[in-house]
Motif scaffolding. Structure first.
Motif, short mmCIF file in Angstrom:
data_model
loop_
_atom_site.label_atom_id
_atom_site.label_comp_id
_atom_site.label_asym_id
_atom_site.label_seq_id
_atom_site.Cartn_x
_atom_site.Cartn_y
_atom_site.Cartn_z
N ALA A 1 0.78 10.89 -50.77
CA ALA A 1 0.43 9.67 -49.91
C ALA A 1 -0.43 9.80 -49.11
O ALA A 1 -0.94 10.98 -48.46
N PRO A 2 -0.98 8.72 -48.77
CA PRO A 2 -2.35 8.70 -48.16
C PRO A 2 -2.11 9.22 -46.59
O PRO A 2 -0.96 8.84 -46.23
N ALA B 1 -0.90 19.05 -44.37
CA ALA B 1 0.01 17.90 -44.35
C ALA B 1 1.28 17.81 -45.37
O ALA B 1 0.62 18.00 -46.61
N ALA B 2 2.19 17.30 -45.27
CA ALA B 2 3.27 17.19 -46.25
C ALA B 2 3.97 15.91 -45.89
O ALA B 2 5.21 15.95 -45.24
N LEU B 3 3.43 14.69 -46.50
CA LEU B 3 3.77 13.41 -46.27
C LEU B 3 4.17 12.70 -47.10
O LEU B 3 4.17 11.36 -47.25
N GLY B 4 4.93 13.35 -48.29
CA GLY B 4 5.44 12.68 -49.31
C GLY B 4 4.73 12.25 -50.54
O GLY B 4 3.27 12.85 -50.60
N LEU B 5 5.07 11.71 -51.61
CA LEU B 5 4.32 11.55 -52.67
C LEU B 5 4.37 10.06 -53.13
O LEU B 5 5.26 9.12 -52.68
N GLN B 6 3.34 9.77 -53.82
CA GLN B 6 3.37 8.17 -54.30
C GLN B 6 2.87 8.17 -55.83
O GLN B 6 1.92 9.24 -56.25
N PRO B 7 3.68 7.49 -56.67
CA PRO B 7 3.53 7.54 -58.27
C PRO B 7 1.93 7.23 -58.73
O PRO B 7 1.59 6.48 -58.13
N ASN B 8 1.50 8.17 -59.79
CA ASN B 8 0.38 7.73 -60.23
C ASN B 8 0.34 6.51 -61.28
O ASN B 8 1.10 6.94 -62.39
N THR B 9 0.28 5.40 -61.01
CA THR B 9 0.37 4.25 -61.75
C THR B 9 -0.77 3.39 -61.91
O THR B 9 -0.71 2.50 -62.89
N SER B 10 -1.78 3.88 -61.61
CA SER B 10 -3.16 3.12 -61.87
C SER B 10 -3.56 2.86 -63.34
O SER B 10 -4.16 1.95 -63.63
N LEU B 11 -3.52 3.93 -64.11
CA LEU B 11 -3.80 3.79 -65.35
C LEU B 11 -2.68 2.90 -66.23
O LEU B 11 -3.17 2.07 -66.89
N ALA B 12 -1.59 2.95 -65.92
CA ALA B 12 -0.55 1.80 -66.61
C ALA B 12 -0.92 0.64 -65.95
O ALA B 12 -0.83 -0.57 -66.79
N GLU B 13 -1.21 0.43 -64.59
CA GLU B 13 -1.53 -0.94 -64.05
C GLU B 13 -2.94 -1.58 -64.79
O GLU B 13 -2.96 -2.81 -65.56
N ALA B 14 -3.89 -0.50 -65.09
CA ALA B 14 -4.95 -1.04 -65.72
C ALA B 14 -4.79 -1.31 -67.21
O ALA B 14 -5.55 -2.51 -67.66
N ALA B 15 -3.82 -0.91 -67.74
CA ALA B 15 -3.42 -1.28 -69.14
C ALA B 15 -2.57 -2.48 -69.30
O ALA B 15 -2.15 -2.98 -70.18
N GLY B 16 -2.13 -2.99 -68.01
CA GLY B 16 -1.37 -4.17 -68.01
C GLY B 16 0.21 -3.93 -68.14
O GLY B 16 1.00 -4.75 -68.61
N VAL B 17 0.45 -2.70 -67.92
CA VAL B 17 2.16 -2.16 -68.16
C VAL B 17 2.54 -2.40 -66.73
O VAL B 17 1.98 -2.36 -65.64
N ALA B 18 3.80 -2.91 -66.78
CA ALA B 18 4.35 -3.39 -65.26
C ALA B 18 4.76 -2.41 -64.74
O ALA B 18 5.19 -1.20 -64.97
N THR B 19 4.32 -2.52 -63.32
CA THR B 19 4.67 -1.31 -62.12
C THR B 19 5.29 -2.06 -61.06
O THR B 19 5.04 -3.22 -60.82
#
Length: 551
Positions: free
Chosen positions: A280-281, A404-422
Motif C-alpha cells: 500500500a502507498p 514499512a509494513a502497511l498492508g497490501l493493495q491488489p494489482n488490478t491495473s492490467l485488468a482495468e486497462a483490459a476492461g475487466v471489471a474491478t
C-alpha cells in the motif's frame, strides 16, 4: 523398537532428543515429540513447539551408552545427531509455511490418516491441520534408504501436448504456481504458459516476515527455480517478462522483456490473472531519509532488506498490523532493537479486540520492542549514524534503518486497462470468472464474490476449485472457517476475524496465560474469534462452531 528423533529450536539452538527426554521439564526419556503438551516451551528461550524442526532420526539402541546432551546457553552449542537410515522406507514431510510435521510411519490419526499411509496416498485436497495450506507446500525432510534389491520405478512415457493455444497464467507467486500444480493433476495435455515479472523462483511468501531470526537467506527460502518448476509442470515459463496489453477480442497478449529489447505477442485459449498485490502507498512523510526506508513484499525485497541490515541494530518499523507484528517478533528475536509506530491504538486493531492486541503488545514489549501507538511518522531525516524520525506526537526516534509494513493493495491495473471489471480487486464470481468469461482471477489480486482475503488458505481453496473448472468441471469455491496463525512466536496467536459489517460483540476471557475472544451476534452465534497464548488450544473447537465465511 522404533527409532527416536532429534529436534532443534530454531530460535536458540536447544536440542530435544526423544530418547533422552527433558527430565528438568518433567518430560521423561522416550517421550515422543507429539506427546509433549502443545503449550510446552523451549527451556532456553521460551519458543513454542512450532519453532522446532526435526534434525535426524536415530535408532533406539539400548545397548549403546547414551551420549551426554550438549550445553546451550552457558556452554558450546550442541551438535545435532547424525541421521541414520531407518529399516523401513517411511518419509518425513514438513509444512514449509508453519512447520507441521507429517511422519508416514505415524500417519495422522486425528485427521483420519492411518499409520503407514504414504504421502502419495493422502487425498490431494487434504490440507495442513495447522495452517490450511495444501500438499504442495510440504517438503520431504527425511527419507530412509530403500533396500538395495528394491525394484526401481520405471520412467513414465512422456505425454504429448495438444496443438492448441495455451492456458496462460500471469503471475508465478503462490497463486499462480498452486493453480498450475492443481491443473496439471487433472490435465496433462493442455499447453500451459506462466508469465513472471521476476525470475520465477518458487518460495513461500508468508515466510518473508518470519525468517530473519532463523538466519534464513533468500537462497534458503527459495524452494525451486523457474527451470525446475517448468519441468515439473511441463510448462513454458517466461521470466522477467511483462504483459503490457490484453486484447480480449483477439485473445492475444502483448509481452515485453525487462530490458524492453524483446516485444512479442502470445495467443491464449483462457487467461488467469494471478498478479498478486503490491505494498500500500506510504503516507506523506517528509525528509531526506527515505532511501533507508524499505518495504518487503517479495524474495527480492527480502534480499535487499536483509542486506541493508548488515552491521545495523536499530530498526524503525512503521505498522503494527499482522505483518508488522510478525516482523517485530522476527527482528527482536534476531537481536535488533525495534521501535514500532502505528496510528492504531493497539496492535492488529483491525483484526483483534483490545485485550488480545494488548496481550501481543505486552509479550513483544517484554522481549524489547518499543511501541509508539496512536501516532504516525511525519518526517525521516538522514544522519551520519542512520536516520532520525520525527513522530506526529513530537517524539524523536533514532534508528539505523526503517521498514514499512502497511498492508497490501491488489494489482488490478492490467485488468482495468483490459476492461475487466474491478472493485477492491479483480471482481470474480465463485467460479473465479471475471466479467470476461474466458478470463479468471485468484489470489491476492482477486475479489471473490465480494471477499478480498490475503491469506494462504483461501488461495489454496481457489486454486483447487479453479483447476477443476479449467479442466472441464465447473466448480464453485467455498470458504469455511479459516483461522489465520499470526507468526508471533513470542505470543502465539490465531485469529478468525468476523466479516466486515457483521453485527455483534466481542466476549473476552483474559488470563495471564492468554486471551480467548469470541465475536457473537445477538443470537449467540459465533462469527469470529481470536486466541493468544495457551488459548490457541481451543482453535479446532471454535473453528467447528464458527460460521463459514462463504459457504
Amino acid at each position: 523398537m522404533s527409532d527416536f528423533r532429534v529436534w532443534e529450536c530454531q530460535i536458540c539452538g536447544w536440542i530435544y532428543d526423544e530418547a533422552k527426554g527433558s527430565p528438568d521439564d518433567g518430560i521423561p526419556p522416550g517421550t515422543r515429540w507429539e506427546d509433549i503438551p502443545d503449550d510446552w516451551a523451549c527451556p532456553e528461550c521460551g519458543a513454542t513447539k512450532d519453532e522446532f524442526v526435526m534434525l535426524a532420526v536415530v535408532p533406539d539402541n539400548s545397548a549403546q551408552p547414551a551420549q551426554p546432551q550438549g550445553e546451550t546457553a552457558a556452554g558450546s552449542t550442541p551438535k545435532p545427531a547424525q541421521a541414520t537410515a531407518q529399516t523401513t522406507s517411511n518419509r518425513i514431510w514438513e509444512c514449509m509455511v508453519c512447520g507441521w510435521i507429517y511422519d508416514e510411519a505415524r500417519g495422522a490419526p486425528e485427521e483420519g490418516i492411518a499409520p503407514g499411509t504414504r504421502w502419495e496416498d493422502i487425498p490431494d485436497d487434504w490440507t495442513c491441520p495447522e495452517c490450511g495450506v495444501g500438499k504442495e507446500d510440504f517438503d520431504m525432510v527425511l527419507v530412509s534408504q530403500p533396500p538395495a534389491d528394491a525394484p526401481q520405478p520405471s520412467a513414465s512415457a512422456p505425454v504429448t501436448l495438444d496443438d492448441k493455444d495455451p492456458l496462460v497464467i500471469i503471475g508465478t507467486g503462490l497463486a499462480g504456481y498452486h493453480l498450475a500444480k492443481e491443473f496439471r493433476k487433472l490435465d496433462q495435455r493442455t499447453p500451459l504458459v506462466l508469465i513472471s515479472g521476476d525470475d520465477g523462483t518458487f518460495y513461500s511468501k508468508p515466510l518473508l516476515s518470519a525468517s530473519l531470526a532463523h538466519g534464513k537467506t533468500p537462497q534458503q527460502l527459495a524452494t525451486a527455480s523457474a527451470e525446475a518448476m517448468a519441468k515439473e509442470l511441463r510448462a513454458e515459463i517466461l521470466v522477467h517478462t511483462h504483459v503490457t496489453d490484453v486484447d480480449r477480442q483477439a485473445q492475444v497478449l502483448t509481452l515485453v522483456s525487462d530490458s524492453g529489447g524483446i516485444r512479442a505477442e502470445l495467443r491464449y485459449s483462457r487467461l488467469v490473472f494471478a498478479t498478486g498485490a503490491h505494498c500500500a502507498p506510504l503516507p506523506a512523510i517528509e525528509g531526506d531519509g527515505l532511501a533507508r526506508l524499505f518495504r518487503v513484499n517479495s524474495l527480492g525485497d527480502y534480499h535487499r532488506f536483509r542486506t541493508a541490515l548488515t552491521n545495523r541494530k536499530r530498526v524503525l518499523l512503521i505498522g503494527a498490523g499482522l505483518i508488522g507484528c510478525e516482523f517485530a517478533n522476527d527482528l527482536v528475536q534476531a537481536g535488533y532493537q525495534v521501535e514500532v509506530v502505528d496510528l492504531q491504538p493497539w496492535p492488529l486493531a483491525n483484526m483483534l479486540p483490545e485485550a488480545a492486541g494488548r496481550d501481543i503488545q505486552q509479550a513483544l514489549a517484554q522481549a524489547g520492542v518499543t511501541f509508539h501507538l496512536g501516532t504516525s511518522v511525519a518526517r525521516i531525516e538522514h544522519t551520519s549514524a542512520g536516520i532520525r524520525a520525527q513522530l506526529a506526537s513530537g517524539d524523536i526516534i533514532e534508528a539505523d534503518i526503517a521498514l514499512a509494513a502497511l498492508g497490501l493493495q491488489p494489482n488490478t491495473s492490467l485488468a482495468e486497462a483490459a476492461g475487466v471489471a474491478t472493485n477492491r480487486g479483480i471482481v470474480t464470481d465463485r467460479q473465479l470468472r471475471t466479467s470476461d468469461t474466458g478470463i479468471y482471477a485468484l489470489g491476492d489480486c482477486a475479489e471473490v464474490d465480494g471477499h478480498s482475503l490475503y491469506y494462504v488458505a483461501p488461495l489454496t481453496q481457489c486454486a483447487r476449485a479453479l483447476a477443476q473448472t479449467l479442466a472441464g468441471t465447473p466448480t464453485s469455491v467455498q470458504y469455511g472457517c479459516m483461522p489465520v496463525a499470526v507468526k508471533t512466536t513470542l505470543r502465539p496467536t490465531v485469529v478468525c476475524p468476523p466479516q466486515p459489517g457483521n453485527e455483534g460483540e466481542w466476549q473476552v476471557t483474559a488470563t495471564a496465560d492468554g486471551v480467548k475472544a469470541e465475536f457473537l451476534n445477538g443470537t449467540g452465534k459465533l462469527l469470529g474469534f481470536a486466541l493468544t497464548g495457551s488459548a490457541i488450544a481451543e482453535r479446532d473447537a471454535l473453528s467447528q462452531r464458527c460460521a463459514p465465511r462463504m459457504p
